[in-house]
Design an enzyme around this catalytic site. Sequence first.
Site, mmCIF file in Angstrom:
data_model
loop_
_atom_site.group_PDB
_atom_site.id
_atom_site.type_symbol
_atom_site.label_atom_id
_atom_site.label_comp_id
_atom_site.label_asym_id
_atom_site.label_seq_id
_atom_site.Cartn_x
_atom_site.Cartn_y
_atom_site.Cartn_z
ATOM 1 C CD GLU B 49 29.651 98.309 70.234
ATOM 2 O OE1 GLU B 49 28.821 97.421 69.900
ATOM 3 O OE2 GLU B 49 29.483 99.045 71.235
ATOM 4 C CG PHE B 111 28.913 98.557 84.559
ATOM 5 C CD1 PHE B 111 27.935 97.586 84.324
ATOM 6 C CD2 PHE B 111 28.876 99.724 83.805
ATOM 7 C CE1 PHE B 111 26.951 97.793 83.374
ATOM 8 C CE2 PHE B 111 27.890 99.937 82.858
ATOM 9 C CZ PHE B 111 26.922 98.958 82.639
ATOM 10 C CD GLN B 112 29.159 99.160 79.564
ATOM 11 O OE1 GLN B 112 29.770 100.221 79.451
ATOM 12 N NE2 GLN B 112 28.091 98.867 78.833
ATOM 13 C CE LYS B 161 35.002 107.861 82.329
ATOM 14 N NZ LYS B 161 33.561 107.674 82.470
ATOM 15 C CG MET B 477 28.340 77.520 50.495
ATOM 16 S SD MET B 477 28.510 76.916 48.797
ATOM 17 C CE MET B 477 29.353 78.288 48.025
#
Lengths: 159, 564
Positions: B49, B111-112, B161, B477
């Site tokens: 993502e 969940f999630q 949802k 760097m």
Amino acid sequence: MRHTLSVLVENEFGVLSRVASLFSARGFNIESLCVAETLDPSLSLMTIVTRGDEMIMEQITKQLNKLINVIKVTDLSEKKFVDRELVLVKVKATKTNRAEILRIVDIFRGKVVDVSLKTLSIEITGDDGKISAMIELLRPLGIREIVRTGKIAMLRAVK
Amino acid sequence: MKLTGAQILLEGLKREGVEVVFGYPGGAVLNVYDEIFKENFKHILVRHEQGAVHAADGYARSSGKVGVCLVTSGPGGTNTVTGIATAYMDSVPLVVFSGQVPTPLIGNDAFQEADIVGITRSCTKHNYLVKDVKELPRIIGEAFYIAKSGRPGPVLVDLPKDVMLDSGNVSFPENVSVRGYHPTYEGHSYQIERALQLIYKAKRPIIYAGGGVILSNASKELTDFTKILNFPITMTLMGLGAFPVTEPLALGMLGMHGTFSANMAISESDLVIAIGARFDDRVTGKIEEFAPHARIIHIDIDPTSISKNIKVDIPIVGDCKRVLTVLLKEMEGHEDETERVKGRVAPWLEQIEKWRNKHALAYELEDAIKPQYVVEKIGELTGGNAIIATEVGQNQMWAAQFYKFTKPRTFLTSGGLGTMGYGLPAAIGAQVAHPDATVIDIAGDGSIQMNIQEMATAVQYNLPVNIVILNNSYLGMVRQWQELFFDRRYAYTCMENIAPDFVKLAEAYGALGFRVEKMKEVVPTLKKAFKAKRPAIIDVVVEKFEGVYPMVPAGASLKQMLLV
């Protein structure tokens, strides 16, 4: 210098958190913050007391204005305003000092809101000066607990 | 009409003119993905993502349109955070739609589940949790409007949802108006007038242009303004491309790794005209010693940028393009004053020329391949017409110094947040927006491994992104700082013998892989790779201990440059 800001915001969930996290993320400090609905139920008014020099205050004001849910920011300290705070104080009350406490309450036009064998609970409203004067007088008598609302403030009407 | 939340979302995207969504499916957004499938809406499947957000960001920066992402709840959302923070720091317009658990479960540690609205509050311009399907059309409209107007930025919309399943009779509002949000576009005429007076009085002026010029599509106005006045101009990292660096008036980048001439000029100037820039610490160095003799005019659409780090004499809140247009208009009819100031500034330009000749950007050719040489050759081979993305670190600074940027929206780099792993997905997004352009990610061997999984995305959609790794086997760097400030104790910056074989890696993904170890192979290999029009990794083994110079040590004044 201490500044009192009046911040008109949309009355939505999450707005208080946006304002609070703005202050913490940018390292600005909040001395007190009060918030409640206005006459228009879609809006809330926050009174925020904060500290900062001119440059910091400019940033605080601009950053608040940048939040999408903030409608208007007024720095009351630049103008004439009235401010009040409500404080509840629970003081240790013995046979000997009970009368003295009541006298102090009377002088400051406070109110006794709860009594027990060992304590007196007092309600007082006022500005900073009045409240700290009363607290200083009560302190030697034994303050058990103190709860303050934080300041609310309003511009004075133009005369 | 009666539509489900998911249908409303798709309808909203079409109304906003969205061409493509970068995303990754999951449980909480199944209904939305079902609509995307049924409608055959263009969707690019990323492999992480974070990649979706950077790709949408590269798409947005290179095209000027709003980039759109779609991810699922919980880890889908939290994986977007770095991408969102990157876009927020660099003012990139994005709308990120995240799935959320059904509203009755919110707060239950379902969940999630993650409080993504809470998590992203401080790195989005604004965010929303949609609690009722009826609010969805309004929120979509507001999200796009807020993302692209004023100072652009990312907006997140969290979609539970059940709201996506729910249906309602909805209509899309014709106009968007947000009660507490009214960006200022027009500069204050009194301030513009005062600015012009200072401009006409200047002896040692310098224009300091930032990313705001590119965001407001003001390159043409900036170029006209600079050339009419014949003032020298320096650009920030984000401003590169706003004015052609090939022009004699351009001094290149300023700041920590800016050119000697740009840093000297701004330090000695008597007037700084800051346009769409924000006086970042990497630009100013020690703030007390930044442009100490100068009056400062600051044009910026974001009032909070003005007088944040440095006290400004003339603040002009407004859109760069509109303010420059007004300035140009005001200058018409004052040709005599323009001529007079040009005459007065002539000795200043001579002085700048001396600085430029004294220490131009340079490197020494040796047997080992110099990274700067590779960047220069990329520029020559593409005629400066490529879109360049970078990772973060030395690769980014060499790209900024040695590629000659002449056009806006051709340089995609994470300037504010400094996000390693930005370049590859951003290049993918830019290639989606510009299918025919040559898109190159100038990378380091460290950074490229942070989002290497997006190789699969490039291959799947046949996006011919070229990744040129300036491979010095170090986190270069950081190693440079250890060399200069930590007595060469190279703590965990050496990647020698622990890096993958990048050629095999490219091939494993189905891309082309090249390895370049000799100077004379650089040009032919780059040519071959660019010609192939396929995703490719060109792993160039460069001099290990090359540093980025000039360098202003953190907290030092701009005049205290380390030159070699």
